[in-house]
Design an enzyme around this catalytic site. Structure first.
Site, PDB file in Angstrom:
ATOM      1  N   LYS A  50       3.915  -6.478  -7.123  1.00  0.00           N
ATOM      2  CA  LYS A  50       4.828  -7.542  -7.102  1.00  0.00           C
ATOM      3  C   LYS A  50       4.649  -8.571  -8.216  1.00  0.00           C
ATOM      4  O   LYS A  50       5.179  -9.763  -8.049  1.00  0.00           O
ATOM      5  CB  LYS A  50       5.059  -8.245  -5.611  1.00  0.00           C
ATOM      6  N   GLY A 105       3.928  -1.303   9.071  1.00  0.00           N
ATOM      7  CA  GLY A 105       4.655  -0.706   8.018  1.00  0.00           C
ATOM      8  C   GLY A 105       4.766  -0.290   6.613  1.00  0.00           C
ATOM      9  O   GLY A 105       4.154  -1.500   5.983  1.00  0.00           O
ATOM     10  N   THR A 138      -6.312  -7.831  13.621  1.00  0.00           N
ATOM     11  CA  THR A 138      -5.770  -6.797  14.281  1.00  0.00           C
ATOM     12  C   THR A 138      -7.018  -6.102  15.116  1.00  0.00           C
ATOM     13  O   THR A 138      -8.176  -6.590  15.081  1.00  0.00           O
ATOM     14  CB  THR A 138      -5.112  -5.402  13.442  1.00  0.00           C
ATOM     15  N   GLN A 190      -2.477  -2.622   7.539  1.00  0.00           N
ATOM     16  CA  GLN A 190      -3.045  -3.847   7.443  1.00  0.00           C
ATOM     17  C   GLN A 190      -3.620  -4.237   6.328  1.00  0.00           C
ATOM     18  O   GLN A 190      -3.712  -3.737   5.201  1.00  0.00           O
ATOM     19  CB  GLN A 190      -3.675  -4.273   8.735  1.00  0.00           C
ATOM     20  N   LYS A 221       0.761  -1.245   0.100  1.00  0.00           N
ATOM     21  CA  LYS A 221      -0.036  -0.067   0.075  1.00  0.00           C
ATOM     22  C   LYS A 221       0.855   1.165  -0.001  1.00  0.00           C
ATOM     23  O   LYS A 221       0.574   2.107  -0.476  1.00  0.00           O
ATOM     24  CB  LYS A 221      -0.930  -0.092   1.093  1.00  0.00           C
ATOM     25  N   ARG A 255       9.704 -10.276  10.783  1.00  0.00           N
ATOM     26  CA  ARG A 255       9.402 -11.538  10.861  1.00  0.00           C
ATOM     27  C   ARG A 255       9.102 -12.074   9.207  1.00  0.00           C
ATOM     28  O   ARG A 255       8.628 -11.430   8.693  1.00  0.00           O
ATOM     29  CB  ARG A 255       7.850 -11.631  11.673  1.00  0.00           C
TER      30      ARG A 255
END
Length: 426
Positions: free
Chosen positions: A332, A45, A240, A225, A21, A304
């Site tokens: 991607k 992030g 979340t 998210q 995003k 992670r």
């Protein structure tokens, strides 16, 4: 995305987060006057590659890199310490934030005791949280016992609130069997230190967004998210603590839903997830590791490793429905360059029956078996492609199939991390 009839655009994740995003917001922000982050906290992030360097942002809206005015909305839970660390890091790299970055006075504060509680509960429950204190902050918010940014205007009252919360947190830490304890004096000192710096950039965010729209300006609402981590619509309880979907954008920015003109959902050309919870199209370990290495699939906030799998059309169709998506951005695509064949999840089989929608309860989601359709790969590098027409035919066919399965048109395609590697579909 912006045009005469498209003044307010929401960008949401349409999978389990980490869809890219930040790079899409960065591109759209070039045309935006105001960018608002509407939910989440320092557990998210967004990575932006400008070509001259990479920026990882956790709470400050990605649009700050492009020069837009940015607001942290009331739906965000703000960690003031890491917020200013992030702000100072931007300044050290030449990004100007003065008179361009503001915080809602209705945003709730994430404090050290929230993080202690989060880590203690995670050790017990193993939900897969980042330990950044997000859940406990939202618990205080909805329990009507939180501390908001605007409360720092009355420091005596703020001291009383935080001392009560620290005492309650320490009682809970004892019940959870944690040896750690929060210190009330340290919390008071933190508020006294941060207040003078935070209050000068505090605004009524909803009013600021409303007035920008009244002036005819372009507003971009940025989430964190993804839709499948939404507390209402995600794979509960592995979610979340906020509404990540487009409905949360109106609430978290302080405007009415009729102000929103378009909703862009960001998806990877495959699927990833961080932490625990179901991932129906998760690839077998060797292939998952291959995708992880090719895509650099490690969390921007935690580092992670992300779990990796194939594109799940059931998930994205669900995200299209619950967000009202008017378009998709596929990121991607280049990560799949070397694959000879690419599976795509087109449906699920549950107890011998075919299902084409996301079950609500965890037990049923964990039992679904994905139904795959295998598409040919293109086995050519895409990094230098700048027009949709120049994609290899199998890559174009892959995108066409994703679009058909998702029931939403593709508006953007990325073939790399840099700004000029994002293709706008016209």
């Amino acid at each position: 995305m912006f045009g005469p009839k498209t003044q307010c655009v929401v960008v949401v994740g349409a999978q389990w987060g980490d869809e890219g995003k930040g790079k899409i917001v960065d591109v759209l922000a070039e045309r935006a006057d105001l960018v608002v982050r509407y939910q989440g906290g320092a557990n998210a992030g967004h990575t932006v590659d400008t070509g001259a360097g990479e920026f990882v942002l956790h709470q400050i809206p990605s649009g700050i890199i492009q020069g837009a005015v940015c607001i942290v909305g009331n739906g965000v839970v703000l960690d003031p310490e890491t917020f200013f660390t992030e702000l100072d890091a931007l300044g050290s790299r030449g990004v100007r934030t003065e008179q361009r970055l503001y915080v809602s006075d209705r945003a709730h504060l994430t404090l050290p005791y929230h993080k202690l509680l989060d880590r203690a509960r995670e050790r017990r429950d193993q939900i897969g949280t980042t330990g950044r204190g997000i859940g406990p902050t939202y618990e205080d918010k909805y329990g009507r016992r939180g501390l908001r940014v605007g409360d720092l205007r009355n420091l005596a009252r703020a001291r009383g609130i935080v001392c009560q919360r620290v005492e309650a947190a320490n009682q809970m830490l004892e019940l959870l069997g944690s040896p750690e304890r929060a210190d009330a004096a340290e919390h008071v000192a933190l508020l006294e230190r941060l207040g003078p710096r935070l209050l000068p950039i505090t605004v009524d965010a909803g009013r600021a967004v409303y007035e920008a729209l009244q002036r005819g300006e372009c507003v971009l609402l940025e989430g964190a998210q993804g839709a499948l981590l939404d507390v209402d619509h995600g794979t509960y309880p592995y979610v979340t603590s906020s509404n990540t979907t487009a409905g949360g954008a109106a609430v978290g920015a302080g405007i009415g839903p009729t102000a929103i003109d378009a909703v862009l959902g960001v998806v990877k050309a495959y699927t990833t997830r961080v932490g625990n919870g179901p991932l129906p199209t998760e690839a077998e370990p060797a292939l998952a590791e291959r995708v992880r290495e090719l895509g650099g699939e490690f969390g921007a906030t935690t580092g992670r490793p992300r779990r990796c799998g194939w594109f799940d059309a059931v998930v994205v169709r669900y995200a299209v429905r619950v967000n009202g998506l008017t378009g998709l951005a596929v990121t991607k695509l280049d990560v799949l360059d070397s694959f000879r064949e690419i599976p795509v999840g087109v449906g699920y089989r549950l107890d011998g029956e075919v299902v084409d929608s996301m079950p609500a309860d965890l037990e049923r989601i964990e039992r679904v078996e994905p139904i795959y359709e295998t598409l040919p790969g293109w086995q050519k590098p895409l990094r230098d492609v700048r027009r949709l027409a120049d994609l290899p035919p199998p890559a174009r066919a892959y995108l066409d199939r994703l679009q058909d399965l998702a029931h939403a048109p593709i508006r953007y395609v990325s073939v790399g991390t840099q700004r000029d590697q994002i293709i706008e579909v016209t």
